[in-house]
Structures are given as structure tokens and as C-alpha cells.
Design a protein around this motif. Sequence first.
Motif, PDB file in Angstrom:
ATOM      1  N   LYS A   1       7.324   1.319   1.943  1.00  0.00           N
ATOM      2  CA  LYS A   1       7.440   2.526   0.943  1.00  0.00           C
ATOM      3  C   LYS A   1       6.451   2.588  -0.114  1.00  0.00           C
ATOM      4  O   LYS A   1       6.162   3.637  -0.550  1.00  0.00           O
ATOM      5  N   ILE A   2       6.205   1.472  -0.746  1.00  0.00           N
ATOM      6  CA  ILE A   2       5.065   1.402  -1.623  1.00  0.00           C
ATOM      7  C   ILE A   2       3.646   2.057  -1.129  1.00  0.00           C
ATOM      8  O   ILE A   2       2.996   2.913  -1.860  1.00  0.00           O
ATOM      9  N   ALA A   3       3.369   1.852   0.044  1.00  0.00           N
ATOM     10  CA  ALA A   3       2.060   2.499   0.616  1.00  0.00           C
ATOM     11  C   ALA A   3       2.362   3.982   0.930  1.00  0.00           C
ATOM     12  O   ALA A   3       1.477   4.765   0.340  1.00  0.00           O
ATOM     13  N   ARG A   4       3.395   4.337   0.964  1.00  0.00           N
ATOM     14  CA  ARG A   4       3.753   5.897   1.357  1.00  0.00           C
ATOM     15  C   ARG A   4       3.742   6.537  -0.076  1.00  0.00           C
ATOM     16  O   ARG A   4       3.374   7.730  -0.071  1.00  0.00           O
ATOM     17  N   ALA A   5       4.286   5.970  -1.020  1.00  0.00           N
ATOM     18  CA  ALA A   5       4.329   6.289  -2.247  1.00  0.00           C
ATOM     19  C   ALA A   5       2.980   6.501  -2.971  1.00  0.00           C
ATOM     20  O   ALA A   5       2.785   7.437  -3.669  1.00  0.00           O
ATOM     21  N   ALA A   6       1.941   5.606  -2.822  1.00  0.00           N
ATOM     22  CA  ALA A   6       0.608   5.681  -3.089  1.00  0.00           C
ATOM     23  C   ALA A   6       0.114   6.897  -2.572  1.00  0.00           C
ATOM     24  O   ALA A   6      -0.957   7.348  -3.376  1.00  0.00           O
ATOM     25  N   LEU A   7       0.319   7.007  -1.274  1.00  0.00           N
ATOM     26  CA  LEU A   7      -0.517   7.896  -0.667  1.00  0.00           C
ATOM     27  C   LEU A   7       0.027   9.403  -1.203  1.00  0.00           C
ATOM     28  O   LEU A   7      -0.795  10.181  -1.457  1.00  0.00           O
TER      29      LEU A   7
ATOM     30  N   VAL B   1      -3.153   8.524  -5.693  1.00  0.00           N
ATOM     31  CA  VAL B   1      -3.853   7.617  -6.072  1.00  0.00           C
ATOM     32  C   VAL B   1      -5.190   7.505  -5.504  1.00  0.00           C
ATOM     33  O   VAL B   1      -5.470   7.684  -4.144  1.00  0.00           O
ATOM     34  N   LYS B   2      -6.410   7.189  -6.280  1.00  0.00           N
ATOM     35  CA  LYS B   2      -7.508   7.091  -5.558  1.00  0.00           C
ATOM     36  C   LYS B   2      -7.975   6.112  -4.891  1.00  0.00           C
ATOM     37  O   LYS B   2      -8.659   6.127  -3.826  1.00  0.00           O
ATOM     38  N   ARG B   3      -7.285   4.905  -5.317  1.00  0.00           N
ATOM     39  CA  ARG B   3      -7.693   3.617  -4.617  1.00  0.00           C
ATOM     40  C   ARG B   3      -6.285   2.844  -4.435  1.00  0.00           C
ATOM     41  O   ARG B   3      -5.976   2.593  -5.668  1.00  0.00           O
ATOM     42  N   TYR B   4      -6.047   2.076  -3.357  1.00  0.00           N
ATOM     43  CA  TYR B   4      -4.859   1.366  -3.408  1.00  0.00           C
ATOM     44  C   TYR B   4      -5.538  -0.220  -2.753  1.00  0.00           C
ATOM     45  O   TYR B   4      -6.199  -0.053  -1.628  1.00  0.00           O
ATOM     46  N   PHE B   5      -5.009  -1.151  -3.313  1.00  0.00           N
ATOM     47  CA  PHE B   5      -5.108  -2.560  -2.880  1.00  0.00           C
ATOM     48  C   PHE B   5      -3.642  -2.966  -2.533  1.00  0.00           C
ATOM     49  O   PHE B   5      -2.722  -3.210  -3.503  1.00  0.00           O
ATOM     50  N   PRO B   6      -3.219  -2.872  -1.214  1.00  0.00           N
ATOM     51  CA  PRO B   6      -1.889  -2.841  -0.973  1.00  0.00           C
ATOM     52  C   PRO B   6      -1.774  -4.776  -1.056  1.00  0.00           C
ATOM     53  O   PRO B   6      -2.656  -5.575  -1.262  1.00  0.00           O
ATOM     54  N   TRP B   7      -0.405  -5.121  -0.891  1.00  0.00           N
ATOM     55  CA  TRP B   7      -0.128  -6.526  -0.973  1.00  0.00           C
ATOM     56  C   TRP B   7      -0.429  -7.029   0.330  1.00  0.00           C
ATOM     57  O   TRP B   7       0.370  -6.968   1.439  1.00  0.00           O
TER      58      TRP B   7
ATOM     59  N   ARG C   1      -1.333  -0.987   7.369  1.00  0.00           N
ATOM     60  CA  ARG C   1      -2.602  -1.087   7.570  1.00  0.00           C
ATOM     61  C   ARG C   1      -3.028   0.380   8.381  1.00  0.00           C
ATOM     62  O   ARG C   1      -3.940   1.109   8.255  1.00  0.00           O
ATOM     63  N   ASP C   2      -1.991   0.521   9.422  1.00  0.00           N
ATOM     64  CA  ASP C   2      -2.153   1.939  10.322  1.00  0.00           C
ATOM     65  C   ASP C   2      -1.993   3.100   9.352  1.00  0.00           C
ATOM     66  O   ASP C   2      -2.693   4.008   9.562  1.00  0.00           O
ATOM     67  N   LEU C   3      -0.821   3.162   8.626  1.00  0.00           N
ATOM     68  CA  LEU C   3      -0.920   3.973   7.505  1.00  0.00           C
ATOM     69  C   LEU C   3      -2.254   4.433   6.908  1.00  0.00           C
ATOM     70  O   LEU C   3      -2.335   5.727   6.724  1.00  0.00           O
ATOM     71  N   LEU C   4      -2.508   3.390   6.152  1.00  0.00           N
ATOM     72  CA  LEU C   4      -3.705   3.751   5.250  1.00  0.00           C
ATOM     73  C   LEU C   4      -5.065   4.155   6.160  1.00  0.00           C
ATOM     74  O   LEU C   4      -5.735   4.934   5.810  1.00  0.00           O
ATOM     75  N   ARG C   5      -5.089   3.566   7.469  1.00  0.00           N
ATOM     76  CA  ARG C   5      -6.447   4.057   8.207  1.00  0.00           C
ATOM     77  C   ARG C   5      -6.050   5.387   8.936  1.00  0.00           C
ATOM     78  O   ARG C   5      -6.970   5.818   9.237  1.00  0.00           O
TER      79      ARG C   5
ATOM     80  N   GLU D   1      -8.697   6.029  -0.998  1.00  0.00           N
ATOM     81  CA  GLU D   1      -9.320   4.756  -0.625  1.00  0.00           C
ATOM     82  C   GLU D   1      -8.655   3.483  -0.623  1.00  0.00           C
ATOM     83  O   GLU D   1      -7.746   3.616  -1.457  1.00  0.00           O
ATOM     84  N   TRP D   2      -8.827   2.598   0.165  1.00  0.00           N
ATOM     85  CA  TRP D   2      -7.875   1.207   0.283  1.00  0.00           C
ATOM     86  C   TRP D   2      -8.919   0.175   0.686  1.00  0.00           C
ATOM     87  O   TRP D   2      -9.946   0.176   1.193  1.00  0.00           O
ATOM     88  N   VAL D   3      -8.481  -0.953  -0.225  1.00  0.00           N
ATOM     89  CA  VAL D   3      -9.345  -2.214   0.218  1.00  0.00           C
ATOM     90  C   VAL D   3      -8.018  -3.373   0.350  1.00  0.00           C
ATOM     91  O   VAL D   3      -7.493  -3.304  -0.545  1.00  0.00           O
ATOM     92  N   ILE D   4      -8.353  -4.092   1.419  1.00  0.00           N
ATOM     93  CA  ILE D   4      -7.525  -5.263   1.595  1.00  0.00           C
ATOM     94  C   ILE D   4      -8.319  -6.486   1.494  1.00  0.00           C
ATOM     95  O   ILE D   4      -9.473  -6.929   1.785  1.00  0.00           O
ATOM     96  N   VAL D   5      -7.527  -7.512   0.526  1.00  0.00           N
ATOM     97  CA  VAL D   5      -8.335  -8.637   0.240  1.00  0.00           C
ATOM     98  C   VAL D   5      -7.512  -9.689   1.019  1.00  0.00           C
ATOM     99  O   VAL D   5      -6.390 -10.127   0.619  1.00  0.00           O
ATOM    100  N   SER D   6      -7.824 -10.325   2.154  1.00  0.00           N
ATOM    101  CA  SER D   6      -7.761 -11.322   2.727  1.00  0.00           C
ATOM    102  C   SER D   6      -7.876 -12.869   2.132  1.00  0.00           C
ATOM    103  O   SER D   6      -9.054 -12.930   1.936  1.00  0.00           O
ATOM    104  N   THR D   7      -6.946 -13.536   1.692  1.00  0.00           N
ATOM    105  CA  THR D   7      -7.235 -14.643   0.905  1.00  0.00           C
ATOM    106  C   THR D   7      -6.634 -16.088   1.718  1.00  0.00           C
ATOM    107  O   THR D   7      -6.887 -16.988   0.909  1.00  0.00           O
TER     108      THR D   7
END
Length: 316
Positions: A103-109, A113-119, A144-148, A154-160
Motif C-alpha cells: 500500500k505504501i509503495a502504491r501510494a508513493a507511485l 514522489v521523485k525518489r522512494y526508499f522502501p522499508w 520490488r516488482d512494483l518499483l521495477r 526513482e527507488w533505492v533499496i538499502v540492504s542492511t
Amino acid sequence: MLHNKTILVLGAGELGMAMLRSLVRRAAGVSDLTIAVLLRPSTIDSADPRKQKDIDELRGLGVEIIPGDLSGQSVTDLATVFARFDTLISCTGFVGGSGVQRKIARAALDAGVKRYFPWQFGVDYDVIGRGSAQDLFDEQLDVRDLLRSQDQTEWVIVSTGMFTSFLFEASFGVVDLARNTVNALGSWDNAVTVTTAEDIGALTAEIVFAEPRFVNQVVHVAGDTITYRQLADTIDSMLDRIVHRVEWSVPKLERELAEEPGDPIRKYRAVFAAGKGVAWDKSRTFNAQRGIGVRGLEDWMRQNLLTDADASLQRA
């Protein structure tokens, strides 16, 4: 800087607070920059002293506080809130339950928004793949599929990797200091990547402002990557004890999960025991390549598990 004039962080828990502190520090001296946080109205108005302490700190940092409810509001309502921001950083965790990350990702798109860092501040979901023991991870792959599938945001995923503190959570069961035991998930040679919440916040802030800009990619960071054997050895040496070592095999953990299929901790144990997508070479991470100092396992233990006297002896 075009994408960073207005930044909204979702949530102010352990990671959200670390993220906001780091963003404010990193943005010092940048003109016309707004940093805001979305919080539930019940949190903003809470009488809980701990929550009010955080609210007071955020106000002191100059962070704008925006009321919102990620679980309760519709995609359309959230998109309306998100639309005024250039960059959106989700620090919500899985507490909202199934479907909230999509839901958050869909709302961001929808908000544009120009850039999204998802959870996605955790394991490498692409490597783990679909159908793992932790069903919430499939939703991460949906995000990830939705963003791609689009090219407007633009999206950035930070794997920690795992939060360092979670490795020592009694409920997780890997480190059981009360029983002087370390339980290895799957094998003593299995490895796990861990990063402190503070370092995740600081490194993400660096990634947000990095030039050239990170665009549509997964960025790996790490505080440490250790095997369960190295974990037990480090506890022995730093806490001056000999821990009892127990290997929890994959079949054992899968049987336990089958007995309690809804238990989130058993799901996590089974995923980490499989040893896929939960650890990566620290030398290949963003922080190592940029020469950014982070806190490893020993640093975390020194700060959180040792008394002042113990720490003095460690330094001697």
C-alpha cells in the motif's frame, strides 16, 4: 539536490529516530530543506514519557511532524500526504501487518514522489526468493516488482542485514545469555550480516545525498558479517565466559515452524538457518567502498553488554 528538498520519513521507532537524526546532521547547511516525519495521531498525543521525549527531540531538531495512519488510511489518502515531498523513506517495519508495504509503495507511485526508499532495511529478498518460511518476505518482493515495473519514481533499496540488537534479543533465541548459550541457526558456519540502527540511519543519509545519485538499485551495507561460530567465540572472549553451543538444524527449525506456523520468530529462524540472502561480503558494501566507519559486533557488545569496568579491562 533536486530530489532532496523535501524529505518525509515514515515512522519514528528505533530506525526512524536514527534516520531522522542522521538526515538532520547530514543536511546541516543545506538551504531550503524540509525534513518531516509521519506519525500516528495517537503517538503524537501520547502521554507515554518515552514517546513524548522523542516528540520533543524531533521538534528540537526542526523536524516537521505530520499526522497519518499507514494502516488505516487508503492509498489515495496516503498519496495526498506524500505528494508534497520529493523523497520518501519508509522506516515502518512490519508492524502494520500484511499488505501495508504494498500500500505504501502504491501510494508513493501514485503521489509521484521523485525518489522512494522502501522499508527493505534487512536481508536480500531477491536472493532469498519467493516461498520462504517468512511469508512477509514475498510482499517485499511484490514491492520490488512494483518499483521495477515503472520509470516515473526513482527507488533505492538499502540492504542492511539483521539489526545488530536483534541478534541478542532473548525472544530470537540465538544468544541466550541467561542460560549462557549460543544457538546456531542451521550450522556453525552459517553467516549473518548485522548493522546497528544508528549506522543504518547514517549510511542511508549518506546514500540519500550521494553524488552521483543512486538510481533504481539495491545498495548493500554492513556493520559486520559473522558466522555463528565467530559470534560464540566473540562472546566467550569479550564476556570472559565459555558459552554452551547448540546447533539448531534446518529440519529441527522447520518442524518447530510446522507446529506453530503463525509464529513470526520461528519463521525468521527458519529463513536465517537456510543461509541464503542473509549475509554478504563486508568489503563489497557501500560503507567499505566509501571508507565510512561503522560499528561491528565487538563495538556493539562493548557499548551494550559490558560494564564500565569490563570496558576498561577490554581497552587495557
